[in-house]
Design a protein around this motif. Structure first.
Motif, short mmCIF file in Angstrom:
data_model
loop_
_atom_site.label_atom_id
_atom_site.label_comp_id
_atom_site.label_asym_id
_atom_site.label_seq_id
_atom_site.Cartn_x
_atom_site.Cartn_y
_atom_site.Cartn_z
N TRP A 186 -11.20 17.91 -29.99
CA TRP A 186 -10.49 19.15 -29.68
C TRP A 186 -9.23 19.28 -30.53
O TRP A 186 -8.94 20.35 -31.06
CB TRP A 186 -10.12 19.18 -28.19
N CYS A 187 -8.49 18.18 -30.64
CA CYS A 187 -7.24 18.22 -31.42
C CYS A 187 -7.53 18.54 -32.88
O CYS A 187 -6.85 19.38 -33.49
CB CYS A 187 -6.52 16.88 -31.32
N PHE A 227 0.04 22.49 -34.16
CA PHE A 227 -1.30 23.06 -34.07
C PHE A 227 -1.38 24.42 -34.79
O PHE A 227 -0.37 25.02 -35.15
CB PHE A 227 -1.68 23.23 -32.59
N LEU A 244 -8.10 22.09 -33.61
CA LEU A 244 -6.94 22.97 -33.48
C LEU A 244 -5.81 22.65 -34.45
O LEU A 244 -4.79 23.35 -34.46
CB LEU A 244 -6.40 22.90 -32.04
N CYS A 272 -1.91 18.44 -26.87
CA CYS A 272 -3.03 19.38 -26.95
C CYS A 272 -3.48 19.77 -25.54
O CYS A 272 -3.73 20.95 -25.25
CB CYS A 272 -4.18 18.73 -27.73
#
Length: 423
Positions: A354-355, A410, A358, A254
């Motif tokens: 964050w991962c 993602f 996404l 990521c």
């Protein structure tokens, strides 16, 4: 801290027959499953069933990695018995008759314990056996011979009839159909299995009831399991945080893919490790590090260093060369962990958020490889195929294929929208 117990069990022991004994039951083991457990020293893992035909099987180095960190690993009944026979000198404990047969060399083929099975319902561990393993026929014939219910010739004929069938075809009906003159012996063997259960089931129950942990065995871990493949496998499957569905490798991907300044982070990481290996002061510049490593000042591979990308305009030629060619010994991997340079001050919990933002919704198919390349080229402002390859290398990927493979994890449509909004 209380130790935990995990058992990889499938068709050998149906769910309704599995005792508690404090175990968490998991489906038949495959490559990567032990890394994904993130087991702690003192935890106990029992391997009974495992896959090996349609998926990568559990590998020896993956088991050795657990033993090296103080996890107790045992095997019985099926693939676990085979692995235990192969690794008992390194600390893996074997339990039961099938293990003894394998350890003594009387059972040498994976197909001797294999059977065809189907998954029933939503429980991944509720696999239903459709065929008979050869080891069960052999053991039942031996019991009947010892009890005087079959003579040696009849027992051998029953075993030969079973061995003549591939493990995917060795059902009770097929065995009777192909028995010929050995039909009476085969019927007796099948009746013995029906009455007493097959030897794999007996071994699995014995192993689950065993209370004593295997004795620790001192193994020089560096000579046993530290390979690029072992490290990569552990990194690919280790949860970023306990219980997280984001692995350490996906967290790094990521950042590699989407952090605008990741080339600078990668340069700092490569410079630190290269300086440590080559010998100059930790704050040495890339030119001194390369010189200490034996790189002559000229000529250099111009295709790798002459052209800058949007992210490396201010770099020196030596910095571009170091960042784009850096590898960990023995030369295959660039990363096998999530270093502080990659995090750049962020906490693992922040990177996990964050991962998760996404990752695509459940059930959405991954983007085609070609689409991955297009999105990444646009995101990194690569103006040509060659410049795209340079972007891939200066972000710490081995090649374009690795970058695209990780990008497929993602939601690239979301990434594309966010990038265009920010622009």
């Amino acid at each position: 801290m209380t130790s935990r117990r995990f058992a990889f069990v499938g068709p050998t022991l149906p769910p309704s027959e599995r005792p508690d004994h404090g175990y968490t039951y998991l489906p038949p083991v495959r490559h990567g499953d032990l890394y994904a457990l993130d087991a702690r020293p003192g935890d106990r893992i029992l391997i009974v069933d495992g896959v090996y035909q349609h998926f990568a099987p559990i590998r020896h180095k993956e088991i050795l990695a657990q033993l090296a960190r103080g996890v107790h690993v045992a095997g019985a009944a099926s693939l676990g018995a085979l692995r235990a026979a192969e690794l008992d000198g390194f600390g893996m404990r074997g339990i039961g008759h099938v293990y003894g047969q394998a350890r003594d060399g009387r059972l040498v083929a994976d197909s001797d314990v294999a059977l065809l099975h189907a998954d029933d319902g939503e429980d991944e561990g509720a696999a239903r056996g459709l065929t008979l393993p050869l080891v069960a026929v052999r053991h039942a014939a031996g019991r009947l011979l010892a009890a005087g219910k079959l003579d040696a010739q009849a027992a051998a004929e029953a075993e030969r009839a079973a061995a003549a069938l591939h493990f995917t075809e060795r059902s009770a009906r097929a065995l009777l159909h192909r028995a010929g003159d050995a039909r009476g012996a085969v019927e007796a063997v099948l009746a013995e299995i029906a009455e007493h259960g097959d030897v794999k089931k007996q071994d699995a129950l014995l192993a689950l009831a065993a209370e004593d942990a295997p004795a620790a065995v001192s193994v020089p871990a560096a000579s046993v399991w530290h390979s690029s493949y072992g490290r990569e496998g552990e990194f690919d499957h280790r949860p970023l945080l306990p219980g997280s569905r984001v692995t350490a490798r996906i967290a790094l991907a990521c950042l590699q893919l989407f952090a605008a300044d990741f080339p600078d982070r990668h340069r700092a990481y490569a410079l630190r490790l290269a300086a440590t290996a080559a010998g100059p002061a930790p704050d040495a510049d890339a030119g001194r590090v390369l010189a200490a490593a034996g790189f002559p000042p000229a000529p250099r591979p111009e295709a790798l260093l002459a052209r800058s990308t949007a992210a490396t305009v201010g770099w020196t030629a030596d910095e571009r060369l170091l960042a784009r060619t850096f590898r960990l010994p023995p030369g295959r991997l660039v990363y096998h962990d999530l270093p502080p340079e990659a995090l750049a001050g962020a906490s693992p919990a922040e990177v996990e958020r964050w991962c998760l933002r996404l990752l695509p919704p459940a059930g959405r198919p991954p983007a085609p490889t070609g689409r991955c390349h297009l999105v990444l080229r646009d995101l990194w402002q690569a103006r040509s195929d060659h410049e795209y390859r340079l972007c891939v290398l200066e972000r710490g990927f081995r090649d374009e294929q690795e970058a695209a493979r990780l990008a497929r994890v993602f939601d690239l449509e979301l990434v594309d929208r966010l990038a265009r909004t920010a622009a």
